[in-house]
Design a protein around this motif. Structure first.
Motif, mmCIF file in Angstrom:
data_model
loop_
_atom_site.group_PDB
_atom_site.id
_atom_site.type_symbol
_atom_site.label_atom_id
_atom_site.label_comp_id
_atom_site.label_asym_id
_atom_site.label_seq_id
_atom_site.Cartn_x
_atom_site.Cartn_y
_atom_site.Cartn_z
ATOM 1 N N THR A 25 84.797 -9.055 65.307
ATOM 2 C CA THR A 25 84.279 -9.703 64.104
ATOM 3 C C THR A 25 84.169 -11.214 64.316
ATOM 4 O OG1 THR A 25 86.418 -10.130 63.073
ATOM 5 C CG2 THR A 25 85.435 -7.948 62.685
ATOM 6 N N ALA A 26 83.583 -11.890 63.348
ATOM 7 C CA ALA A 26 83.465 -13.349 63.406
ATOM 8 C C ALA A 26 84.830 -14.019 63.407
ATOM 9 C CB ALA A 26 82.625 -13.854 62.237
ATOM 10 N N GLU A 27 85.857 -13.312 62.884
ATOM 11 C CA GLU A 27 87.226 -13.844 62.836
ATOM 12 C C GLU A 27 88.061 -13.403 64.038
ATOM 13 O OE1 GLU A 27 85.800 -12.196 60.127
ATOM 14 O OE2 GLU A 27 85.161 -14.112 59.311
ATOM 15 N N ASN A 28 87.407 -12.866 65.089
ATOM 16 C CA ASN A 28 88.069 -12.395 66.314
ATOM 17 C C ASN A 28 88.963 -11.181 66.097
ATOM 18 O OD1 ASN A 28 87.098 -13.878 68.568
ATOM 19 N ND2 ASN A 28 88.120 -15.672 67.725
ATOM 20 N N GLU A 29 88.750 -10.427 65.039
ATOM 21 C CA GLU A 29 89.446 -9.155 64.885
ATOM 22 C C GLU A 29 88.710 -8.120 65.736
ATOM 23 O OE1 GLU A 29 91.065 -8.472 60.600
ATOM 24 O OE2 GLU A 29 89.072 -9.375 60.462
ATOM 25 N N VAL A 30 89.445 -7.160 66.265
ATOM 26 C CA VAL A 30 88.856 -6.139 67.118
ATOM 27 C C VAL A 30 89.141 -4.769 66.510
ATOM 28 C CG1 VAL A 30 88.781 -5.172 69.449
ATOM 29 C CG2 VAL A 30 89.195 -7.612 69.133
ATOM 30 N N PHE A 31 88.095 -3.937 66.444
ATOM 31 C CA PHE A 31 88.199 -2.583 65.897
ATOM 32 C C PHE A 31 87.486 -1.622 66.846
ATOM 33 C CE2 PHE A 31 88.248 -5.448 62.272
ATOM 34 C CZ PHE A 31 89.334 -4.983 61.545
ATOM 35 N N ALA A 32 87.933 -0.368 66.865
ATOM 36 C CA ALA A 32 87.279 0.660 67.676
ATOM 37 C C ALA A 32 87.058 1.897 66.816
ATOM 38 C CB ALA A 32 88.136 0.997 68.897
#
Length: 115
Positions: A38-45
């Protein structure tokens, strides 16, 4: 440095491999997994197919913690895998870890869910 159990977490690359508000795919024996940043550097899979018609979510537009499917504009939560708004359906989410920029996914959870 955080240590994760080696039998659970599998290295998939670096966070810098994924552009902000973008995705990359990881091929597994159970299918493609889309890994989003995401734009906030969160990572999801999540699984890389829309629950509507199977569109490639990794090619969608990331906004906040959701992705819009490129085929029919369904919006899928990256946090829960559920379709948002009036649409119904969901994809599996895959645990992902960011260890100082190195990314890992828990494939065992995907294998267990597939059984």
């Amino acid at each position: 440095m955080t240590t994760w159990p080696k039998e659970t977490w599998h290295a998939i690359g670096e966070i810098s491999d994924i552009p902000l508000r973008g995705a990359r795919c990881v091929k597994t024996p159970q299918g493609k997994i889309a890994v989003f940043r995401t734009a906030e550097n969160e990572v999801f899979a999540i699984e890389d197919h829309c629950p509507h018609k199977g569109g490639p979510l990794s090619q969608g537009i990331v906004h906040g913690t959701a992705v819009t499917c490129p085929l029919h504009n369904w919006v899928i939560s990256l946090e829960t895998g559920k379709a948002l708004g009036a649409d119904q359906g969901e994809v599996r989410t895959i645990p992902v870890r960011n260890d100082n920029g190195a990314l890992f996914i828990a494939l065992e959870s995907l294998m267990m869910a597939a059984e």
